[in-house]
Enzyme design. Structure first.
Site, PDB file in Angstrom:
ATOM      1  CD  GLN A 182     -36.516  12.035  -5.485  1.00 43.55           C
ATOM      2  OE1 GLN A 182     -36.445  11.144  -4.650  1.00 43.55           O
ATOM      3  NE2 GLN A 182     -37.251  13.124  -5.306  1.00 43.55           N
TER       4      GLN A 182
ATOM      5  CG  ASP B 236     -42.847   8.102  -4.716  1.00 45.25           C
ATOM      6  OD1 ASP B 236     -42.818   8.629  -3.588  1.00 45.25           O
ATOM      7  OD2 ASP B 236     -42.251   8.566  -5.702  1.00 45.25           O
TER       8      ASP B 236
ATOM      9  CE  LYS C 243     -37.286  10.506  -0.936  1.00 44.86           C
ATOM     10  NZ  LYS C 243     -37.776  10.851  -2.275  1.00 44.86           N
TER      11      LYS C 243
END
Ligand code: NDP
Length: 291
Positions: free
Chosen positions: A93, A116, A49
């Site tokens: 994450q 997200d 990322k």
């Protein structure tokens, strides 16, 4: 059989985003990645990322709290990022260590910075077909893969294997939406489903997201189906330097010859997830910049 090349489609999307970001004068979009602990898969995802952000011209910041961080400390960290005017997107994450409540952490991220797409408000907006929110990256990536490989889901029977909040549920909702490219009839299967192969064999489009290596075998797939393999599983393999190989949830060698189209693992859905995270970050930047 046509292989859906996720690397190629993601590269095209990344190039579009790079061209767009290059037109921004002044501050660039900023994505903050929070990785708790050292889960090996998470380490590699966050690295990827970070690398993709740099390629596009998106600023990335990495925060690495220790695995011992408490829920209250993680909340405080997120609150700080929510309030920081230089941060456009926040990604915590997954998976988080077991002592942390993942859904509560997702809820803590400001909906306006939730690139997200796991905040309750953004998940709700998917159900309401409201485009002002953020769609979670893997499901959004699957829709983009299908669209860019010329698949219109209208009238098709989409069978989703898996009902997670991260993949199964949101992809089912997206396929169901009453809009161009979607409009599918959707069945969702899970560990409580009886006679699963009878359902998967009805799929015009089969989306496998269960985290079981090579679970979907040829007898479970209708000839001519489109198969999207979301699974990323590490299977021990002594012949590899790493000691493992990556495999999907689909037994590719026997299923691929049956399909009209299929995504490989790696190189299918995975690269799209990262590309859509960047797309969401640029969207967050625009939304925050808007009056
Ligand atoms: P979860 O473990 O959260 O969910 C798995 C789902 O599959 C659950 O709904 C579970 O059912 C169902 N399931 C498990 N075993 C069976 C079975 N034998 N029969 C029927 N259903 C079953 O996984 P995720 O959704 O987070 O991830 C799925 C896979 O996708 C993983 O391999 C993951 O690594 C990968 N992934 C890939 C991404 C990418 O970028 N390509 C991004 C995210 C995930 P139940 O609800 O009943 O327990």
């Amino acid at each position: 059989m046509h292989l859906i090349d996720g690397n190629q489609i993601a590269t095209a999307l990344i190039a579009e985003l790079k061209a767009e970001v290059a037109t921004f004068t002044g501050r660039k979009p900023c994505l903050t990645l929070v990785r708790v602990g050292d889960d090996p898969a998470s380490v590699s995802y966050v690295k990827k990322k970070e690398k993709t952000a740099a390629e596009i011209g998106v600023t990335s910041r990495i925060i690495l709290p220790p695995v011992t961080i408490t829920q209250a400390e993680l909340f405080a960290l997120i609150d700080g990022l929510n309030a920081d005017p230089t941060v456009d997107g926040i990604l915590v994450q997954s998976p988080l260590p077991k002592h942390l409540d993942e859904v509560a952490v997702f809820r803590r991220v400001s909906p306006a910075k939730d690139v997200d797409g796991f905040n309750t408000l953004n998940l709700g907006k998917v159900a309401q077909e409201d485009d002002t929110g953020f769609v979670s990256c893997t499901p959004a990536g699957i829709m983009e893969l299908l669209a860019r490989s010329g698949t219109d889901l209208k009238g098709k029977h989409v069978v989703v294997l898996g009902r997670s909040l991260i993949v199964g549920k949101p992809i089912a909702l997206l396929a169901l939406q009453k809009r161009a490219g979607a409009n599918a009839t959707v069945t969702i299967c899970h560990s409580g489903t009886t006679n699963l192969p009878a359902l998967t064999r009805q799929a015009d489009v089969l989306i496998a997201a269960i985290g079981r290596p090579e679970f979907v075998t040829a007898d479970m797939v209708k000839p001519g189906a489109i198969v999207i393999d979301v699974g990323i599983n590490r299977v021990p393999d002594a012949t590899k330097k790493t000691g493992y190989r990556l495999t999907g949830d689909v037994h590719f060698p026997t299923v691929a010859p049956l399909c009209a189209m299929i995504t490989p693992v790696p190189g299918g859905v995975g690269p799209m997830t990262v590309a859509l995270l960047m797309k969401n970050t640029v969207k967050a930047f625009h939304l925050r910049a808007a009056p």
